[in-house]
Write a protein that holds these residues in place. Sequence first.
Motif, PDB file in Angstrom:
ATOM      1  N   GLN A 128       0.809  -1.208   0.000  1.00 37.83           N
ATOM      2  CA  GLN A 128       0.000   0.000   0.000  1.00 37.83           C
ATOM      3  C   GLN A 128       0.849   1.267   0.000  1.00 37.83           C
ATOM      4  O   GLN A 128       0.516   2.233  -0.675  1.00 37.83           O
ATOM      5  N   VAL A 175     -10.304  12.216  -0.990  1.00 37.35           N
ATOM      6  CA  VAL A 175      -9.408  11.174  -0.484  1.00 37.35           C
ATOM      7  C   VAL A 175      -8.173  11.064  -1.380  1.00 37.35           C
ATOM      8  O   VAL A 175      -7.043  10.992  -0.900  1.00 37.35           O
ATOM      9  N   ALA A 176      -8.382  11.073  -2.697  1.00 38.32           N
ATOM     10  CA  ALA A 176      -7.261  10.943  -3.636  1.00 38.32           C
ATOM     11  C   ALA A 176      -6.267  12.095  -3.482  1.00 38.32           C
ATOM     12  O   ALA A 176      -5.056  11.891  -3.610  1.00 38.32           O
ATOM     13  N   SER A 196      -4.157  11.182  -0.398  1.00 35.48           N
ATOM     14  CA  SER A 196      -3.777   9.786  -0.225  1.00 35.48           C
ATOM     15  C   SER A 196      -2.270   9.595  -0.198  1.00 35.48           C
ATOM     16  O   SER A 196      -1.540  10.202  -0.974  1.00 35.48           O
ATOM     17  N   ARG A 197      -1.833   8.735   0.687  1.00 38.39           N
ATOM     18  CA  ARG A 197      -0.431   8.326   0.725  1.00 38.39           C
ATOM     19  C   ARG A 197      -0.260   6.929   0.149  1.00 38.39           C
ATOM     20  O   ARG A 197       0.800   6.331   0.247  1.00 38.39           O
ATOM     21  N   GLN A 198      -1.343   6.385  -0.410  1.00 34.83           N
ATOM     22  CA  GLN A 198      -1.298   5.057  -1.002  1.00 34.83           C
ATOM     23  C   GLN A 198      -0.589   5.119  -2.348  1.00 34.83           C
ATOM     24  O   GLN A 198      -0.827   6.013  -3.148  1.00 34.83           O
TER      25      GLN A 198
END
Length: 161
Positions: free
Chosen positions: A11, A140-141, A144-146
């Motif tokens: 992730q 969220v995007a 995001s740190r994903q």
Amino acid sequence: MTRQIHTGGCQCGAVRYQATGEIGFPHVCHCRMCQKAAGNYFMPFGGVTHENFKLTRGEPTWFQSSESVRRGFCGKCGTPLFYDGGSDHISITLGSLDEPESVKPDLQTNLARKMPWFGDLDSLRHDGSFDMSPEDDASVASSSRQHPDHDTAIWPMEKRN
């Protein structure tokens, strides 16, 4: 013959890998050890030979879950990535693929531990008021740190303004 290339990783993006060729024995395992390793009701896997597998970023952390099996995961974010039973192949968690829909499991194993209500999931009611809106997705995007579902030259990305 065209050789298919599968990429994937954790992730946070600290561990990335590449698998070349077909991913064999795509299956869903319901054993208790996989349930605990995934923190879920099952774990989907598929395997490639060691010669067709390579890490492209970072190193996984390994946990010896039994005498004959070690499990690789990201030591930074905890994503389960690999199952290594000491044979000629390594199993990859199918959910860690950049395109998880590209490999469909074709069997299940260890049904004695399968949740007895698992077949009822498709009949659960759906409450759309809890679904994310396009605006929620964008919000969220933007923070995001994903890691994205593709290889990147560097990671983590520079902080956004």
